[in-house]
Write an enzyme that holds these catalytic residues in place. Structure first.
Site, PDB file in Angstrom:
ATOM      1  CG  PHE A  14     -12.835  -5.041   3.198  1.00  0.00           C
ATOM      2  CD1 PHE A  14     -13.385  -5.514   4.380  1.00  0.00           C
ATOM      3  CD2 PHE A  14     -11.674  -5.648   2.718  1.00  0.00           C
ATOM      4  CE1 PHE A  14     -12.789  -6.565   5.074  1.00  0.00           C
ATOM      5  CE2 PHE A  14     -11.078  -6.693   3.397  1.00  0.00           C
ATOM      6  CZ  PHE A  14     -11.625  -7.148   4.583  1.00  0.00           C
ATOM      7  CB  ALA A  39     -16.609   8.211  -5.373  1.00  0.00           C
ATOM      8  CB  ILE A  65      -9.935  10.939  -4.471  1.00  0.00           C
ATOM      9  CG1 ILE A  65      -9.859   9.763  -5.450  1.00  0.00           C
ATOM     10  CG2 ILE A  65     -10.363  10.481  -3.078  1.00  0.00           C
ATOM     11  CD1 ILE A  65      -8.769   8.759  -5.123  1.00  0.00           C
ATOM     12  CB  THR A 128      -1.566  -3.902  -2.878  1.00  0.00           C
ATOM     13  OG1 THR A 128      -1.548  -5.292  -3.142  1.00  0.00           O
ATOM     14  CG2 THR A 128      -1.282  -3.178  -4.190  1.00  0.00           C
ATOM     15  CG  ASP A 129       0.658  -8.589  -1.374  1.00  0.00           C
ATOM     16  OD1 ASP A 129      -0.226  -8.171  -2.159  1.00  0.00           O
ATOM     17  OD2 ASP A 129       0.547  -9.666  -0.744  1.00  0.00           O
ATOM     18  CD  GLU A 130      -2.802  -7.955  -6.119  1.00  0.00           C
ATOM     19  OE1 GLU A 130      -2.853  -7.822  -7.349  1.00  0.00           O
ATOM     20  OE2 GLU A 130      -3.779  -8.286  -5.427  1.00  0.00           O
ATOM     21  CE1 TYR A 152      -5.745  -2.479  -6.650  1.00  0.00           C
ATOM     22  CE2 TYR A 152      -4.553  -4.563  -6.483  1.00  0.00           C
ATOM     23  CZ  TYR A 152      -5.100  -3.429  -5.884  1.00  0.00           C
ATOM     24  OH  TYR A 152      -4.995  -3.258  -4.520  1.00  0.00           O
ATOM     25  CE  LYS A 156      -3.236   0.673  -4.133  1.00  0.00           C
ATOM     26  NZ  LYS A 156      -4.121   1.636  -3.409  1.00  0.00           N
ATOM     27  CE  LYS A 191     -10.883  -6.862  -4.234  1.00  0.00           C
ATOM     28  NZ  LYS A 191     -11.037  -5.607  -3.516  1.00  0.00           N
ATOM     29  CG  ASN A 251      -6.144 -18.858  -4.646  1.00  0.00           C
ATOM     30  OD1 ASN A 251      -5.909 -18.253  -3.602  1.00  0.00           O
ATOM     31  ND2 ASN A 251      -6.044 -18.319  -5.844  1.00  0.00           N
ATOM     32  NE  ARG A 275      -7.400 -12.425 -11.221  1.00  0.00           N
ATOM     33  CZ  ARG A 275      -7.338 -12.184  -9.900  1.00  0.00           C
ATOM     34  NH1 ARG A 275      -6.203 -12.302  -9.250  1.00  0.00           N
ATOM     35  NH2 ARG A 275      -8.416 -11.850  -9.237  1.00  0.00           N
ATOM     36  CE  LYS A 276      -7.522 -11.785 -21.284  1.00  0.00           C
ATOM     37  NZ  LYS A 276      -7.884 -10.483 -21.874  1.00  0.00           N
TER      38      LYS A 276
HETATM   39  P1  NAD Z   1     -12.784  -1.468  -1.558  1.00  0.00           P
HETATM   40  O1  NAD Z   1     -12.912  -1.692  -3.023  1.00  0.00           O
HETATM   41  O2  NAD Z   1     -13.582  -2.272  -0.612  1.00  0.00           O
HETATM   42  O3  NAD Z   1     -13.105   0.055  -1.214  1.00  0.00           O
HETATM   43  C1  NAD Z   1     -12.598   1.116  -1.977  1.00  0.00           C
HETATM   44  C2  NAD Z   1     -13.371   2.364  -1.596  1.00  0.00           C
HETATM   45  O4  NAD Z   1     -12.842   3.456  -2.341  1.00  0.00           O
HETATM   46  C3  NAD Z   1     -14.865   2.283  -1.913  1.00  0.00           C
HETATM   47  O5  NAD Z   1     -15.621   2.708  -0.808  1.00  0.00           O
HETATM   48  C4  NAD Z   1     -15.025   3.200  -3.097  1.00  0.00           C
HETATM   49  O6  NAD Z   1     -16.305   3.812  -3.159  1.00  0.00           O
HETATM   50  C5  NAD Z   1     -13.917   4.210  -2.863  1.00  0.00           C
HETATM   51  N1  NAD Z   1     -13.472   4.855  -4.101  1.00  0.00           N
HETATM   52  C6  NAD Z   1     -13.056   4.261  -5.240  1.00  0.00           C
HETATM   53  N2  NAD Z   1     -12.751   5.191  -6.160  1.00  0.00           N
HETATM   54  C7  NAD Z   1     -12.969   6.390  -5.575  1.00  0.00           C
HETATM   55  C8  NAD Z   1     -12.824   7.735  -6.007  1.00  0.00           C
HETATM   56  N3  NAD Z   1     -12.406   8.033  -7.246  1.00  0.00           N
HETATM   57  N4  NAD Z   1     -13.116   8.734  -5.154  1.00  0.00           N
HETATM   58  C9  NAD Z   1     -13.541   8.453  -3.886  1.00  0.00           C
HETATM   59  N5  NAD Z   1     -13.716   7.199  -3.424  1.00  0.00           N
HETATM   60  C10 NAD Z   1     -13.421   6.188  -4.260  1.00  0.00           C
HETATM   61  O7  NAD Z   1     -11.230  -1.580  -1.257  1.00  0.00           O
HETATM   62  P2  NAD Z   1     -10.488  -2.164   0.018  1.00  0.00           P
HETATM   63  O8  NAD Z   1     -10.392  -3.623  -0.136  1.00  0.00           O
HETATM   64  O9  NAD Z   1     -11.095  -1.581   1.223  1.00  0.00           O
HETATM   65  O10 NAD Z   1      -9.040  -1.567  -0.219  1.00  0.00           O
HETATM   66  C11 NAD Z   1      -8.651  -0.314   0.347  1.00  0.00           C
HETATM   67  C12 NAD Z   1      -7.233  -0.009  -0.093  1.00  0.00           C
HETATM   68  O11 NAD Z   1      -6.377  -1.061   0.325  1.00  0.00           O
HETATM   69  C13 NAD Z   1      -7.071   0.110  -1.603  1.00  0.00           C
HETATM   70  O12 NAD Z   1      -6.194   1.176  -1.856  1.00  0.00           O
HETATM   71  C14 NAD Z   1      -6.457  -1.208  -2.014  1.00  0.00           C
HETATM   72  O13 NAD Z   1      -5.651  -1.057  -3.154  1.00  0.00           O
HETATM   73  C15 NAD Z   1      -5.642  -1.566  -0.789  1.00  0.00           C
HETATM   74  N6  NAD Z   1      -5.438  -3.001  -0.591  1.00  0.00           N
HETATM   75  C16 NAD Z   1      -6.501  -3.848  -0.429  1.00  0.00           C
HETATM   76  C17 NAD Z   1      -6.269  -5.211  -0.211  1.00  0.00           C
HETATM   77  C18 NAD Z   1      -7.393  -6.183   0.025  1.00  0.00           C
HETATM   78  O14 NAD Z   1      -7.118  -7.373   0.254  1.00  0.00           O
HETATM   79  N7  NAD Z   1      -8.659  -5.777   0.003  1.00  0.00           N
HETATM   80  C19 NAD Z   1      -4.965  -5.708  -0.181  1.00  0.00           C
HETATM   81  C20 NAD Z   1      -3.907  -4.816  -0.364  1.00  0.00           C
HETATM   82  C21 NAD Z   1      -4.153  -3.459  -0.548  1.00  0.00           C
END
Ligand code: NAD
Length: 331
Positions: A14, A39, A65, A128-130, A152, A156, A191, A251, A275-276
């Site tokens: 995303f 991946a 990775i 993340t803020d989490e 999770y 992080k 989500k 929410n 959720r737990k």
């Molecule tokens: P997502 O789940 O949409 O995408 C994650 C991507 O990482 C996928 O394309 C997946 O194929 C790839 N991936 C996962 N494991 C892999 C591996 N071992 N090797 C190579 N590629 C791998 O996630 P997102 O929502 O785009 O989030 C991106 C980053 O931002 C993450 O690090 C997440 O923790 C952080 N983040 C997301 C949010 C949110 O609201 N979505 C909020 C805060 C932080």
């Protein structure tokens, strides 16, 4: 003029794909090349990268990775890393944390090691803020110690600490971002926003956890990738930057907005067992990113949400596509 070669991990997901489309789009810098390393887990979508497929400054490598040899070969050909790849869904981490520890912790460390070995000049680690845990009032500054609750968030937080340790111990230029909940098009529908929107548009019911009063701050993905780029280009080594969106909602309130935007009825909402360990509220203080980097969220939430709903309505063929890759094999 030589171009900066950026390795973007998780670039088919995303936020990562939004970053890549922005960087290689008409308003992006023309002095960079981008290699996506992904991946292609369930969360990736090849359609997310259709827009850049023919760009001569873009390459896709399908790989993990955690694959030390592959990461080592790639790092030798790149100057900088922007690291998005992660397992990112809290509910999945409650069902099984193994993949979270592997990808988020071991994967990050594998990248950091290779970056150090090959003298990468910058490593932006997207977090993340989490990691701060739940906060009943006020906002967490970057000085706040991490206090994660879900597997999770713990994975992080672990990766953040390891990334910062590579700066403190080895001098690697690591920059950490911690953002709030992102929303926008191209997100895998698991989500709350994409899940509820796709279900409501299909005339299905949506499951709201607990009393629905958990609070999240919403950040449009456009604003997030702008902030990541500011951190890459103007941030400082060893620093953490919080990135907030400025729209806090329960929410329950968010669900009401989604029901209305999708033209569904109030009876579409089903309250389900919480959720737990569900964190009650997250909030980050993003004044540092504002003062140092000029960051400010620009997207109006009402407009951003309407555009997001419209995108899911208009693109069922895109978000419904499986993660069949169209890219090259691992190099
Ligand atoms: P997502 O789940 O949409 O995408 C994650 C991507 O990482 C996928 O394309 C997946 O194929 C790839 N991936 C996962 N494991 C892999 C591996 N071992 N090797 C190579 N590629 C791998 O996630 P997102 O929502 O785009 O989030 C991106 C980053 O931002 C993450 O690090 C997440 O923790 C952080 N983040 C997301 C949010 C949110 O609201 N979505 C909020 C805060 C932080």
């Amino acid at each position: 003029m030589s171009k900066t070669r950026i390795l973007v991990t998780g670039g088919a997901g995303f936020i990562g794909s939004h970053y890549v489309r922005t960087l290689l789009g008409p308003l992006g810098p023309d002095d960079v090349t981008v290699t996506v390393l992904d991946a292609f887990t369930y969360a990736a979508n090849p359609a997310n990268l259709d827009a850049v497929q023919d760009c001569d400054r873009y390459r896709l490598v399908v790989g993990d990775i955690c694959d030390r040899d592959l990461v080592d070969r790639l790092m030798a050909e790149h100057d900088q890393v922007v690291h998005f790849a992660a397992e990112s869904h809290v509910d999945r981490s409650l069902a099984s944390a193994t993949e979270f520890v592997r990808s988020n912790v071991l994967g990050t460390q594998t990248l950091l090691d290779a970056a150090l070995r090959h003298g990468a000049d910058r490593f932006v680690h997207v977090s993340t803020d989490e990691v701060y845990g739940s906060i009943p009032e006020g906002s967490c500054s970057e000085e706040q110690p991490v206090n994660p609750n879900s597997p999770y968030a713990a994975s992080k937080a672990s990766s953040d600490l390891i990334a910062l340790a590579y700066h403190r111990s080895h001098g690697l230029d690591v920059r950490v971002t911690r953002c709030s909940n992102n929303y926008g098009p191209h997100q895998f529908p698991e989500k709350i926003i994409p899940l509820f929107v796709t279900r409501l548009l299909a005339g299905e019911k949506v499951p709201l956890y607990g009393d629905g009063l958990n609070v999240r701050d919403w950040l449009h993905v456009d604003d997030h990738v702008t902030a990541v780029e500011l951190v890459r280009t103007r941030g400082r080594a060893g620093e953490i930057y919080n990135i907030g969106g400025g729209t806090e909602l329960t929410n329950r309130d968010l669900t009401e907005l989604l029901v209305e935007a999708c033209g569904a009825g109030r009876d579409s909402v089903e309250y389900v067992t919480d959720r737990k360990g569900h964190d009650r509220r997250y909030s980050v203080d993003w004044r540092k990113a504002h003062v140092e980097l000029g960051y400010k969220p620009r997207k109006n939430f009402t407009d951003g949400l309407a555009e997001t709903v419209a995108w899911y309505r208009d693109n069922p063929d895109v978000w419904g596509r499986t993660n069949q890759t169209k890219g090259s094999a691992p190099c």
